[in-house]
Design an enzyme around this catalytic site. Structure first.
Site, PDB file in Angstrom:
ATOM      1  CG  ASP A 141      64.055  65.210  -2.222  1.00  0.00           C
ATOM      2  OD1 ASP A 141      63.421  64.962  -3.269  1.00  0.00           O
ATOM      3  OD2 ASP A 141      64.014  64.476  -1.211  1.00  0.00           O
ATOM      4  CE  LYS A 144      66.561  61.977   1.844  1.00  0.00           C
ATOM      5  NZ  LYS A 144      66.215  62.999   0.823  1.00  0.00           N
ATOM      6  CG  ASP A 169      61.030  65.037   0.794  1.00  0.00           C
ATOM      7  OD1 ASP A 169      61.242  64.180  -0.084  1.00  0.00           O
ATOM      8  OD2 ASP A 169      60.030  65.020   1.540  1.00  0.00           O
ATOM      9  CG  ASN A 170      62.731  62.453   2.259  1.00  0.00           C
ATOM     10  OD1 ASN A 170      63.358  62.937   1.319  1.00  0.00           O
ATOM     11  ND2 ASN A 170      61.634  61.727   2.080  1.00  0.00           N
ATOM     12  CD  GLU A 199      58.718  59.928  -1.120  1.00  0.00           C
ATOM     13  OE1 GLU A 199      58.389  60.719  -0.236  1.00  0.00           O
ATOM     14  OE2 GLU A 199      59.906  59.736  -1.423  1.00  0.00           O
TER      15      GLU A 199
HETATM   16  O1  LIG Z   1      67.525  59.003  -0.383  1.00  0.00           O
HETATM   17  C1  LIG Z   1      66.645  59.734  -0.791  1.00  0.00           C
HETATM   18  N1  LIG Z   1      66.922  60.754  -1.624  1.00  0.00           N
HETATM   19  C2  LIG Z   1      68.308  60.975  -2.069  1.00  0.00           C
HETATM   20  C3  LIG Z   1      68.655  60.068  -3.281  1.00  0.00           C
HETATM   21  C4  LIG Z   1      70.102  60.137  -3.679  1.00  0.00           C
HETATM   22  C5  LIG Z   1      70.601  61.568  -3.843  1.00  0.00           C
HETATM   23  C6  LIG Z   1      71.882  61.605  -4.657  1.00  0.00           C
HETATM   24  N2  LIG Z   1      72.351  62.989  -4.664  1.00  0.00           N
HETATM   25  C7  LIG Z   1      71.816  63.989  -5.405  1.00  0.00           C
HETATM   26  C8  LIG Z   1      72.548  65.116  -5.118  1.00  0.00           C
HETATM   27  N3  LIG Z   1      73.513  64.803  -4.232  1.00  0.00           N
HETATM   28  C9  LIG Z   1      73.395  63.499  -3.952  1.00  0.00           C
HETATM   29  C10 LIG Z   1      65.204  59.474  -0.426  1.00  0.00           C
HETATM   30  C11 LIG Z   1      64.878  58.226   0.127  1.00  0.00           C
HETATM   31  C12 LIG Z   1      63.552  57.922   0.452  1.00  0.00           C
HETATM   32  C13 LIG Z   1      63.208  56.595   1.030  1.00  0.00           C
HETATM   33  C14 LIG Z   1      62.245  56.503   2.046  1.00  0.00           C
HETATM   34  C15 LIG Z   1      61.911  55.251   2.594  1.00  0.00           C
HETATM   35  C16 LIG Z   1      62.540  54.107   2.103  1.00  0.00           C
HETATM   36  F1  LIG Z   1      62.211  52.900   2.621  1.00  0.00           F
HETATM   37  C17 LIG Z   1      63.506  54.205   1.108  1.00  0.00           C
HETATM   38  C18 LIG Z   1      63.838  55.438   0.576  1.00  0.00           C
HETATM   39  C19 LIG Z   1      62.526  58.866   0.234  1.00  0.00           C
HETATM   40  C20 LIG Z   1      62.860  60.119  -0.298  1.00  0.00           C
HETATM   41  O2  LIG Z   1      61.893  61.059  -0.514  1.00  0.00           O
HETATM   42  C21 LIG Z   1      64.185  60.433  -0.615  1.00  0.00           C
HETATM   43  O3  LIG Z   1      64.440  61.687  -1.110  1.00  0.00           O
HETATM   44 MG   LIG Z   2      62.764  62.963  -0.809  1.00  0.00          MG
END
Ligand SMILES: O=C(NCCCCCn1ccnc1)c1cc(-c2ccc(F)cc2)cc(O)c1O
Ligand SMILES: [Mg+2]
Length: 214
Positions: A141, A144, A169-170, A199
């Site tokens: 998660d 991506k 996820d996603n 979500e």
């Molecule tokens: O980017 C996401 N997650 C990673 C966050 C940073 C991770 C940092 N990290 C941690 C460890 N190594 C690196 C994410 C984005 C969205 C989303 C969906 C639609 C939208 F319009 C905007 C956003 C929905 C999710 O469910 C997500 O998980």
């Molecule tokens: Mg997610």
């Protein structure tokens, strides 16, 4: 001073959830994100699918890539058997600081090890640093475009065993097309798509469950 969204999520937990009650922490975050401010937690709809996979796998060792505020960390850890361990990796120190407090509010500190840093750096060190042999369940998660390289890295580091389950996820929104193509076409994985929604919205998204065949 301006608060951040993660800080406002923590405030909502501390105001509306009962200390030591993981389900009330999950409920408080979902209520806040559905009624006040959207946030990128896996959420309640996909969260139910996550719960069913965790219960089915009944894992002794779990790796979560991407902690954010600890919402899915709390969902997973609350379903683990007594001596099971969840290691969760978060790159963003501000997210990590909030997640620690959310996990503590749920009373799950003893089951969770939150590690700050880059997955690419930490995955090769899992065995020596945390005494992990293999992971029974991995919840992807984080970034991506890191899903595929990190999956290949886990294979290379022999962190997956026959039957290890990857849950991503996603895979539709924002999407992880290269990862999806890989796990669906590789003979070393048995993949299954669980259609759901992004979500707190009506936008399509889903979870991909992939069993490593060894
Ligand atoms: O980017 C996401 N997650 C990673 C966050 C940073 C991770 C940092 N990290 C941690 C460890 N190594 C690196 C994410 C984005 C969205 C989303 C969906 C639609 C939208 F319009 C905007 C956003 C929905 C999710 O469910 C997500 O998980
Ligand atoms: Mg997610």
């Amino acid at each position: 001073t301006q608060s951040t969204r993660p800080q406002r999520i923590l405030d909502a937990v501390q105001k509306n959830a009962t200390r030591g009650d993981p389900r009330s922490v999950v409920k408080a975050i979902d209520h806040f994100c559905r009624n006040k401010e959207w946030a990128m937690n896996v959420g309640d709809e996909k969260g139910c699918i996550l719960d069913s996979v965790v219960s089915e796998v009944n894992p002794a060792t779990v790796l979560e890539l991407g902690t954010y505020c600890g919402y899915s960390t709390v969902r997973i850890a609350s379903l683990l058997p007594p001596h099971a361990k969840l290691i969760t990796l978060e790159f963003n120190p501000d997210f990590a600081a909030i997640a620690r407090q959310v996990i503590a509010w749920a009373g799950l500190e003893d089951k969770v090890q939150l590690v700050e840093g880059a997955s690419g750096d930490w995955i090769p060190k899992m065995k020596e640093q945390f005494g992990v042999k293999t992971f029974d369940l991995v919840f992807l998660d984080h970034w991506k475009n890191s899903y595929l390289p990190d999956t290949k890295l886990m294979e290379e580091c022999s962190l997956l065993r026959k039957g290890s389950v990857l849950l991503a996820d996603n895979v539709i929104c924002p999407g992880a097309p290269d990862y999806l193509e890989f796990v669906r076409s590789s003979p070393r994985y048995k993949s299954q798509y669980f259609k759901s929604h992004l979500e707190y919205t009506k936008v399509e998204d889903g979870l991909e469950k992939s069993v490593f065949l060894g």
